[in-house]
Design a protein around this motif. Sequence first.
Motif, PDB file in Angstrom:
ATOM      1  N   PHE A  29       0.800  -1.336   0.060  1.00 27.53           N
ATOM      2  CA  PHE A  29      -0.061  -0.062   0.077  1.00 27.53           C
ATOM      3  C   PHE A  29       0.949   1.381  -0.195  1.00 27.53           C
ATOM      4  O   PHE A  29       0.576   2.337  -0.559  1.00 27.53           O
ATOM      5  CB  PHE A  29      -0.968   0.125   1.321  1.00 27.53           C
ATOM      6  N   SER A  30       1.889   1.431   0.714  1.00 21.98           N
ATOM      7  CA  SER A  30       2.675   2.548   1.034  1.00 21.98           C
ATOM      8  C   SER A  30       3.656   2.710  -0.313  1.00 21.98           C
ATOM      9  O   SER A  30       4.149   3.999  -0.315  1.00 21.98           O
ATOM     10  CB  SER A  30       3.851   2.311   2.083  1.00 21.98           C
ATOM     11  N   SER A  31       3.581   2.097  -1.268  1.00 22.54           N
ATOM     12  CA  SER A  31       4.147   2.358  -2.700  1.00 22.54           C
ATOM     13  C   SER A  31       2.979   2.601  -3.667  1.00 22.54           C
ATOM     14  O   SER A  31       3.482   2.828  -4.934  1.00 22.54           O
ATOM     15  CB  SER A  31       5.073   1.096  -3.233  1.00 22.54           C
ATOM     16  N   ALA A  32       1.821   2.780  -3.332  1.00 24.39           N
ATOM     17  CA  ALA A  32       0.580   2.702  -4.448  1.00 24.39           C
ATOM     18  C   ALA A  32       0.096   4.233  -4.456  1.00 24.39           C
ATOM     19  O   ALA A  32      -0.169   4.861  -3.534  1.00 24.39           O
ATOM     20  CB  ALA A  32      -0.193   1.759  -4.190  1.00 24.39           C
ATOM     21  N   THR A  33      -0.210   4.712  -5.594  1.00 27.38           N
ATOM     22  CA  THR A  33      -0.717   5.781  -5.729  1.00 27.38           C
ATOM     23  C   THR A  33      -2.313   5.210  -5.823  1.00 27.38           C
ATOM     24  O   THR A  33      -2.799   4.417  -6.286  1.00 27.38           O
ATOM     25  CB  THR A  33      -0.794   6.640  -6.980  1.00 27.38           C
ATOM     26  N   MET A  34      -3.193   5.831  -4.993  1.00 24.80           N
ATOM     27  CA  MET A  34      -4.653   5.664  -4.759  1.00 24.80           C
ATOM     28  C   MET A  34      -5.707   6.585  -5.436  1.00 24.80           C
ATOM     29  O   MET A  34      -5.164   7.779  -5.272  1.00 24.80           O
ATOM     30  CB  MET A  34      -4.850   5.486  -3.241  1.00 24.80           C
ATOM     31  N   LYS A  35      -6.733   6.131  -5.920  1.00 25.20           N
ATOM     32  CA  LYS A  35      -7.548   7.064  -6.483  1.00 25.20           C
ATOM     33  C   LYS A  35      -9.237   6.990  -6.107  1.00 25.20           C
ATOM     34  O   LYS A  35      -9.543   5.570  -5.639  1.00 25.20           O
ATOM     35  CB  LYS A  35      -7.556   6.980  -7.965  1.00 25.20           C
ATOM     36  N   TRP A  36      -9.901   7.730  -5.982  1.00 24.04           N
ATOM     37  CA  TRP A  36     -11.350   7.624  -5.601  1.00 24.04           C
ATOM     38  C   TRP A  36     -11.949   7.719  -7.007  1.00 24.04           C
ATOM     39  O   TRP A  36     -11.592   9.014  -7.605  1.00 24.04           O
ATOM     40  CB  TRP A  36     -11.876   8.646  -4.566  1.00 24.04           C
ATOM     41  N   TYR A  37     -12.928   7.230  -7.471  1.00 25.56           N
ATOM     42  CA  TYR A  37     -13.775   7.240  -8.457  1.00 25.56           C
ATOM     43  C   TYR A  37     -15.251   7.552  -8.018  1.00 25.56           C
ATOM     44  O   TYR A  37     -15.684   6.939  -6.836  1.00 25.56           O
ATOM     45  CB  TYR A  37     -13.814   6.355  -9.701  1.00 25.56           C
ATOM     46  N   GLU A  44     -21.159   7.922 -16.758  1.00 29.74           N
ATOM     47  CA  GLU A  44     -19.893   7.293 -16.759  1.00 29.74           C
ATOM     48  C   GLU A  44     -19.245   7.588 -15.499  1.00 29.74           C
ATOM     49  O   GLU A  44     -19.267   8.358 -14.789  1.00 29.74           O
ATOM     50  CB  GLU A  44     -18.914   7.686 -18.003  1.00 29.74           C
ATOM     51  N   ARG A  45     -18.077   6.673 -15.049  1.00 31.29           N
ATOM     52  CA  ARG A  45     -17.548   6.702 -14.021  1.00 31.29           C
ATOM     53  C   ARG A  45     -16.458   7.513 -13.959  1.00 31.29           C
ATOM     54  O   ARG A  45     -15.938   7.861 -15.291  1.00 31.29           O
ATOM     55  CB  ARG A  45     -16.803   5.227 -13.644  1.00 31.29           C
ATOM     56  N   GLU A  46     -16.192   8.655 -12.984  1.00 33.51           N
ATOM     57  CA  GLU A  46     -15.486   9.675 -13.233  1.00 33.51           C
ATOM     58  C   GLU A  46     -14.321   9.518 -12.265  1.00 33.51           C
ATOM     59  O   GLU A  46     -14.843   9.309 -10.866  1.00 33.51           O
ATOM     60  CB  GLU A  46     -16.109  10.980 -13.278  1.00 33.51           C
ATOM     61  N   LEU A  47     -13.376  10.177 -12.214  1.00 34.04           N
ATOM     62  CA  LEU A  47     -12.183  10.068 -11.357  1.00 34.04           C
ATOM     63  C   LEU A  47     -12.515  11.281 -10.665  1.00 34.04           C
ATOM     64  O   LEU A  47     -12.380  12.568 -11.055  1.00 34.04           O
ATOM     65  CB  LEU A  47     -10.961  10.676 -12.113  1.00 34.04           C
ATOM     66  N   VAL A  48     -12.119  11.153  -9.293  1.00 26.09           N
ATOM     67  CA  VAL A  48     -12.562  12.282  -8.065  1.00 26.09           C
ATOM     68  C   VAL A  48     -11.398  12.896  -7.714  1.00 26.09           C
ATOM     69  O   VAL A  48     -11.186  14.097  -7.329  1.00 26.09           O
ATOM     70  CB  VAL A  48     -13.501  11.936  -7.201  1.00 26.09           C
ATOM     71  N   ALA A  49     -10.544  11.834  -7.234  1.00 29.73           N
ATOM     72  CA  ALA A  49      -9.422  12.378  -6.635  1.00 29.73           C
ATOM     73  C   ALA A  49      -8.273  11.368  -6.388  1.00 29.73           C
ATOM     74  O   ALA A  49      -8.514  10.139  -6.517  1.00 29.73           O
ATOM     75  CB  ALA A  49      -9.685  12.728  -5.027  1.00 29.73           C
TER      76      ALA A  49
END
Length: 113
Positions: A29-37, A44-49
């Motif tokens: 986890f500590s190496s991963a970029t994380m996103k909320w959609y 359509e699904r959209e990128l939030v953050a």
Amino acid sequence: QVQLVESGGGLVQPGGSLRLSCAASGFTFSSATMKWYRQAPGKERELVATITSAGRITNYANSVKGRFTISRDNFKNTVYLQMNSLKPEDTAVYYCFVGPGYWGQGTQVTVSS
């Protein structure tokens, strides 16, 4: 295997706040970029953050900038989405994502009076 489990959704009145959580496992986890959609009905699904691995860089959709805050706790393997000043148009299922293509099951957020 990779698991992403979202929680914290619910029904809230316009102007209210919610904090979503996404508990992650099965990868570093500590190496991963994380996103909320999010995905609203009929859209359509959209990128939030987005938040980078150490949390130094965050990015937001224009529609939520100044109202939503993404953060993470690399000791708890959890990413958060603090949502303030919620509007009816924020109503959607919110998903946690990590590359190359892993999604959580989603959590419903409904903003309505």
